[in-house]
Design an enzyme around this catalytic site. Sequence first.
Site, PDB file in Angstrom:
ATOM      1  N   ARG A 162     -10.282   6.166   7.000  1.00  0.00           N
ATOM      2  CA  ARG A 162      -9.653   5.305   8.014  1.00  0.00           C
ATOM      3  C   ARG A 162     -10.331   5.364   9.395  1.00  0.00           C
ATOM      4  NH1 ARG A 162      -8.258   4.291   3.808  1.00  0.00           N
ATOM      5  NH2 ARG A 162      -6.153   3.964   3.018  1.00  0.00           N
ATOM      6  N   CYS A 209       0.776   0.701   7.183  1.00  0.00           N
ATOM      7  CA  CYS A 209       1.249   2.079   7.321  1.00  0.00           C
ATOM      8  C   CYS A 209       1.170   2.524   8.774  1.00  0.00           C
ATOM      9  CB  CYS A 209       0.426   3.004   6.440  1.00  0.00           C
ATOM     10  SG  CYS A 209       0.874   2.854   4.710  1.00  0.00           S
ATOM     11  N   GLU A 279      -1.689   5.627  12.425  1.00  0.00           N
ATOM     12  CA  GLU A 279      -2.698   4.723  11.880  1.00  0.00           C
ATOM     13  C   GLU A 279      -2.686   3.434  12.713  1.00  0.00           C
ATOM     14  OE1 GLU A 279      -3.572   4.374   7.543  1.00  0.00           O
ATOM     15  OE2 GLU A 279      -3.326   2.222   7.890  1.00  0.00           O
TER      16      GLU A 279
HETATM   17  N1  EPU Z   1       6.357   7.641  -2.172  1.00  0.00           N
HETATM   18  C1  EPU Z   1       7.685   7.905  -2.167  1.00  0.00           C
HETATM   19  N2  EPU Z   1       8.445   7.393  -1.148  1.00  0.00           N
HETATM   20  C2  EPU Z   1       7.932   6.645  -0.165  1.00  0.00           C
HETATM   21  C3  EPU Z   1       6.550   6.378  -0.172  1.00  0.00           C
HETATM   22  C4  EPU Z   1       5.773   6.889  -1.198  1.00  0.00           C
HETATM   23  O1  EPU Z   1       8.201   8.581  -3.046  1.00  0.00           O
HETATM   24  O2  EPU Z   1       8.687   6.226   0.699  1.00  0.00           O
HETATM   25  C5  EPU Z   1       5.540   8.168  -3.278  1.00  0.00           C
HETATM   26  C6  EPU Z   1       5.044   7.029  -4.189  1.00  0.00           C
HETATM   27  O3  EPU Z   1       5.998   6.733  -5.179  1.00  0.00           O
HETATM   28  C7  EPU Z   1       3.770   7.610  -4.742  1.00  0.00           C
HETATM   29  C8  EPU Z   1       3.239   8.492  -3.608  1.00  0.00           C
HETATM   30  O4  EPU Z   1       4.357   8.759  -2.759  1.00  0.00           O
HETATM   31  O5  EPU Z   1       4.039   8.427  -5.846  1.00  0.00           O
HETATM   32  C9  EPU Z   1       2.105   7.838  -2.831  1.00  0.00           C
HETATM   33  O6  EPU Z   1       2.575   6.605  -2.267  1.00  0.00           O
HETATM   34  P1  EPU Z   1       1.662   5.300  -2.183  1.00  0.00           P
HETATM   35  O7  EPU Z   1       1.093   4.992  -3.529  1.00  0.00           O
HETATM   36  O8  EPU Z   1       2.417   4.242  -1.511  1.00  0.00           O
HETATM   37  O9  EPU Z   1       0.427   5.770  -1.297  1.00  0.00           O
HETATM   38  P2  EPU Z   1       0.380   6.207   0.218  1.00  0.00           P
HETATM   39  O10 EPU Z   1      -0.539   7.358   0.283  1.00  0.00           O
HETATM   40  O11 EPU Z   1       1.744   6.362   0.829  1.00  0.00           O
HETATM   41  C10 EPU Z   1      -1.689   4.719   0.729  1.00  0.00           C
HETATM   42  C11 EPU Z   1      -2.165   3.927   1.917  1.00  0.00           C
HETATM   43  C12 EPU Z   1      -1.565   2.529   1.892  1.00  0.00           C
HETATM   44  C13 EPU Z   1      -1.910   1.835   0.588  1.00  0.00           C
HETATM   45  C14 EPU Z   1      -1.364   2.693  -0.569  1.00  0.00           C
HETATM   46  C15 EPU Z   1      -1.635   2.121  -1.949  1.00  0.00           C
HETATM   47  C16 EPU Z   1      -2.506   5.372   3.878  1.00  0.00           C
HETATM   48  C17 EPU Z   1      -1.908   5.880   5.138  1.00  0.00           C
HETATM   49  N3  EPU Z   1      -1.729   4.580   3.134  1.00  0.00           N
HETATM   50  O12 EPU Z   1      -0.301   4.953   0.918  1.00  0.00           O
HETATM   51  O13 EPU Z   1      -2.194   1.821   2.967  1.00  0.00           O
HETATM   52  O14 EPU Z   1      -1.363   0.531   0.542  1.00  0.00           O
HETATM   53  O15 EPU Z   1      -1.959   4.010  -0.485  1.00  0.00           O
HETATM   54  O16 EPU Z   1      -2.993   2.150  -2.220  1.00  0.00           O
HETATM   55  O17 EPU Z   1      -3.656   5.673   3.570  1.00  0.00           O
HETATM   56  C18 EPU Z   1      -2.142   1.047   5.195  1.00  0.00           C
HETATM   57  O18 EPU Z   1      -3.211   1.645   5.320  1.00  0.00           O
HETATM   58  O19 EPU Z   1      -1.645   0.336   6.102  1.00  0.00           O
HETATM   59  C19 EPU Z   1      -1.454   1.202   3.932  1.00  0.00           C
HETATM   60  C20 EPU Z   1      -0.232   0.748   3.741  1.00  0.00           C
END
Ligand code: EPU
Length: 284
Positions: A162, A209, A279
């Site tokens: 990022r 995010c 972010e």
């Molecule tokens: N989870 C929960 N509760 C929540 C959120 C997540 O239980 O409220 C669990 C999900 O079920 C999953 C794990 O946590 O098992 C990871 O969640 P997710 O797949 O949404 O990935 P993330 O790490 O929270 C990242 C990126 C997102 C991107 C997603 C999907 C960052 C900060 N975030 O989120 O990017 O859409 O992966 O690839 O790197 C963004 O950058 O604006 C953004 C939204």
Amino acid sequence: MKIERQSLGRLTTLGVGGEAEVWTPQNLPELKGAMSAPYRILGGGSNLVVSDAGLEQRVIRLGGIYASEDLERDPILSSEALHVTGWVGGGCALPGLIRRVQKRGLSGLEGLVGIPAQVGGAVWMNAGTRYGEMFDALYELEVVAHGEARIHAPEELNYKYRSSGIPRNDIVTRVRLKLTPSTPEAVEARMVDSDTARKGQPKARTAGCAFKNPTVGGQKVSAGLLIDRAGLKGLKVGKAMIALEHGNFVVNLGGATSQDVKELLRQVEEKLEVALEWEYELWE
Ligand code: EPU
């Protein structure tokens, strides 16, 4: 060059913020002119929280040559396994670009599906998902800084998760992409996969995010997961709320202010025992 006073709330996906003078340069001489006084550079406005008072500085949005794209294969730089494109403007919208690249059967951008950014902004912050990030698909990029356009290979920059390492007010004006020849169907299938990962994300007005995922015990952990586990979904300040679908999204319930968003995120940071880094970009 178009110069217009506009509400930045209308130019951002979160929909928060006051007015500023928006300059839209069409070419390098105009861009140099726009950069001759203090400025901010606006891409898709999809990662941005703007102060309620608006900005005194001018805001630059790329237009003209910087909003056009040439996806043709460069015959000299390309090979059977590599398609190097012509120049793609930093002011092009990423979602449309991803779709046109898919239709040509080219692979490399599908992990970025669903990110509502412009190309320049996506490069500047090395936007991505766990299926890929912007720097994976960069052959070279043009950056305008101090009135001069320079071409860089990605390896010359200090990019990481990022972050491109490009200084804040330098402008990513154009990029050339390195893509892999595939088929429209295969690329589409991978787009569906990475899109599925976003299914649980809110459809309302957000800026993506809010926090970068922190590293805990040497491993990246989902900030959304931590916020969810702390029971903070649905937490509200004014018209800003932590999304019920995903803990790392702030939703504008209608009429939220930047003060609401800042206070909400402050409360989240206070309640979690992990240090978080925004972010979002904050303009004030
Ligand atoms: N989870 C929960 N509760 C929540 C959120 C997540 O239980 O409220 C669990 C999900 O079920 C999953 C794990 O946590 O098992 C990871 O969640 P997710 O797949 O949404 O990935 P993330 O790490 O929270 C990242 C990126 C997102 C991107 C997603 C999907 C960052 C900060 N975030 O989120 O990017 O859409 O992966 O690839 O790197 C963004 O950058 O604006 C953004 C939204």
